[in-house]
Structures are given as structure tokens and as C-alpha cells.
Design a protein around this motif. Structure first.
Motif, PDB file in Angstrom:
ATOM      1  N   VAL A  26     -30.752   0.377 -94.469  1.00 33.90           N
ATOM      2  CA  VAL A  26     -31.046   0.911 -93.133  1.00 33.90           C
ATOM      3  C   VAL A  26     -31.465   2.369 -93.255  1.00 33.90           C
ATOM      4  N   PRO A  27     -32.145   2.907 -92.237  1.00 33.45           N
ATOM      5  CA  PRO A  27     -32.439   4.350 -92.243  1.00 33.45           C
ATOM      6  C   PRO A  27     -31.126   5.142 -92.347  1.00 33.45           C
ATOM      7  N   ALA A  28     -31.171   6.247 -93.052  1.00 29.19           N
ATOM      8  CA  ALA A  28     -29.959   7.021 -93.319  1.00 29.19           C
ATOM      9  C   ALA A  28     -29.219   7.438 -92.049  1.00 29.19           C
ATOM     10  N   ARG A  29     -29.931   7.853 -91.031  1.00 26.76           N
ATOM     11  CA  ARG A  29     -29.270   8.319 -89.807  1.00 26.76           C
ATOM     12  C   ARG A  29     -28.435   7.207 -89.176  1.00 26.76           C
ATOM     13  N   GLN A  30     -29.013   6.032 -89.056  1.00 25.91           N
ATOM     14  CA  GLN A  30     -28.293   4.901 -88.484  1.00 25.91           C
ATOM     15  C   GLN A  30     -27.147   4.476 -89.409  1.00 25.91           C
ATOM     16  N   GLU A  33     -24.138   6.847 -89.127  1.00 26.05           N
ATOM     17  CA  GLU A  33     -23.395   6.549 -87.884  1.00 26.05           C
ATOM     18  C   GLU A  33     -22.562   5.290 -88.070  1.00 26.05           C
ATOM     19  N   ALA A  34     -23.153   4.271 -88.685  1.00 25.72           N
ATOM     20  CA  ALA A  34     -22.437   3.008 -88.891  1.00 25.72           C
ATOM     21  C   ALA A  34     -21.230   3.204 -89.806  1.00 25.72           C
ATOM     22  N   VAL A  35     -21.382   4.001 -90.857  1.00 26.07           N
ATOM     23  CA  VAL A  35     -20.247   4.280 -91.745  1.00 26.07           C
ATOM     24  C   VAL A  35     -19.123   4.937 -90.950  1.00 26.07           C
ATOM     25  N   ASP A  36     -19.452   5.914 -90.107  1.00 23.04           N
ATOM     26  CA  ASP A  36     -18.433   6.562 -89.273  1.00 23.04           C
ATOM     27  C   ASP A  36     -17.746   5.544 -88.369  1.00 23.04           C
ATOM     28  N   THR A 109     -18.894  -5.045 -97.529  1.00 21.48           N
ATOM     29  CA  THR A 109     -18.733  -4.903 -96.087  1.00 21.48           C
ATOM     30  C   THR A 109     -18.962  -6.257 -95.430  1.00 21.48           C
ATOM     31  N   ASP A 110     -18.111  -6.618 -94.503  1.00 20.89           N
ATOM     32  CA  ASP A 110     -18.265  -7.865 -93.753  1.00 20.89           C
ATOM     33  C   ASP A 110     -19.553  -7.779 -92.945  1.00 20.89           C
ATOM     34  N   PRO A 111     -20.485  -8.724 -93.116  1.00 20.70           N
ATOM     35  CA  PRO A 111     -21.774  -8.625 -92.425  1.00 20.70           C
ATOM     36  C   PRO A 111     -21.668  -8.678 -90.905  1.00 20.70           C
ATOM     37  N   THR A 112     -20.703  -9.397 -90.370  1.00 25.41           N
ATOM     38  CA  THR A 112     -20.530  -9.458 -88.914  1.00 25.41           C
ATOM     39  C   THR A 112     -20.096  -8.103 -88.378  1.00 25.41           C
ATOM     40  N   VAL A 113     -19.173  -7.481 -89.088  1.00 22.88           N
ATOM     41  CA  VAL A 113     -18.684  -6.149 -88.701  1.00 22.88           C
ATOM     42  C   VAL A 113     -19.810  -5.128 -88.862  1.00 22.88           C
ATOM     43  N   LEU A 114     -20.578  -5.236 -89.945  1.00 23.59           N
ATOM     44  CA  LEU A 114     -21.695  -4.314 -90.165  1.00 23.59           C
ATOM     45  C   LEU A 114     -22.753  -4.468 -89.077  1.00 23.59           C
ATOM     46  N   ARG A 123     -27.461   2.327 -80.605  1.00 24.13           N
ATOM     47  CA  ARG A 123     -27.288   2.731 -79.195  1.00 24.13           C
ATOM     48  C   ARG A 123     -26.890   4.198 -79.086  1.00 24.13           C
ATOM     49  N   LEU A 124     -26.010   4.667 -79.968  1.00 27.12           N
ATOM     50  CA  LEU A 124     -25.606   6.078 -79.953  1.00 27.12           C
ATOM     51  C   LEU A 124     -26.787   7.000 -80.250  1.00 27.12           C
ATOM     52  N   ILE A 125     -27.590   6.620 -81.226  1.00 25.17           N
ATOM     53  CA  ILE A 125     -28.758   7.427 -81.588  1.00 25.17           C
ATOM     54  C   ILE A 125     -29.762   7.451 -80.443  1.00 25.17           C
ATOM     55  N   GLU A 126     -30.000   6.306 -79.818  1.00 23.96           N
ATOM     56  CA  GLU A 126     -30.921   6.242 -78.684  1.00 23.96           C
ATOM     57  C   GLU A 126     -30.423   7.117 -77.526  1.00 23.96           C
TER      58      GLU A 126
END
Length: 132
Positions: A26-30, A33-36, A109-114, A123-126
């Protein structure tokens, strides 16, 4: 991209394991955010994550077979054809580095959780970008 090591973060000639993985990019910015989001979640966990400086992407290790059903816009999931998983302490791709190295993270990482975390991150980035 030229590398001196294997391009596949899930394989290594030096170590053989019987666990497979796929790689969601994924793009680094997204991804950041997902890691956080994943690290804040109750009971949610995140596996090893690669940061590719040159491509400005993050790669999440997910269980083998994830690529067959991955459909998250703005991301890709690379199939590893069931090759064994071994994660050397040094990043497997030149120009990359571990954001969450093996040994400090769950195996994958669980793909459903990811998928949920990436959606929330988008959504946060948007929302943040619309406030500018």
C-alpha cells in the motif's frame, strides 16, 4: 528495481520454514495510518511490515492464499506460490527497511483485520485532506 537480495520477503536460501505468506503493498501514508490503527486495536495485531523508501510503500506480510481474494482498492497483494517463510533480520529488498521487524511482530497480519484498518486509514486520510 535492482536488488542484491531476493525480491521476495517471504523466502530465503539460508532458512527453511513451512509457513507461507503473501505481501500486501500500500502507499506509505495509508500503511502508516493502518499500522497505528492495528497497534491501537484491542486484540488486533500486526505482523512484520516492510517500508520501501524508493517506492514509498509499506508491505504487510499476510497468510498465504490471501492474494486469491484480495480486493482492496489502492493496494496489491502479491502471491508467493506457497514458498516457505523465513524472515532474515536484514530487509530482503535493497532500499527497504523493516518498519516492524520479524521477532517484534506477530508472524503475519490477519487479512480481515488489515482490510478494516486500511479502510479506516483511507477514510482518515480523506477527511484530513478535505480539511486543507
Amino acid at each position: 528495481m535492482e536488488t542484491s537480495r531476493s525480491n521476495d520477503p517471504c523466502t530465503s536460501a539460508s532458512t527453511a520454514c513451512d509457513v507461507g505468506c503473501d505481501l500486501v503493498t500500500v502507499p506509505a501514508r495509508q500503511g502508516l495510518e493502518a499500522v497505528d490503527i492495528l497497534r491501537r486495536g484491542a486484540g488486533d495485531s500486526v505482523g512484520p511490515v516492510l517500508h520501501d523508501d524508493e517506492c514509498d510503500t509499506l508491505g504487510f506480510l499476510v497468510p498465504s492464499g490471501t492474494a486469491a481474494a484480495w480486493d482492496v482498492p489502492g493496494s496489491t497483494c502479491t502471491k508467493t506460490d506457497g514458498r516457505g517463510l523465513s524472515l532474515p533480520p536484514e530487509p530482503p529488498v535493497e532500499g527497504s527497511d523493516w518498519l516492524l521487524p520479524p521477532g517484534e511482530a506477530d508472524l503475519a497480519t490477519d487479512p480481515t483485520v488489515l482490510r478494516r484498518a486500511l479502510g479506516e486509514a483511507a477514510r482518515l486520510i480523506e477527511a484530513a485532506d478535505s480539511c486543507r
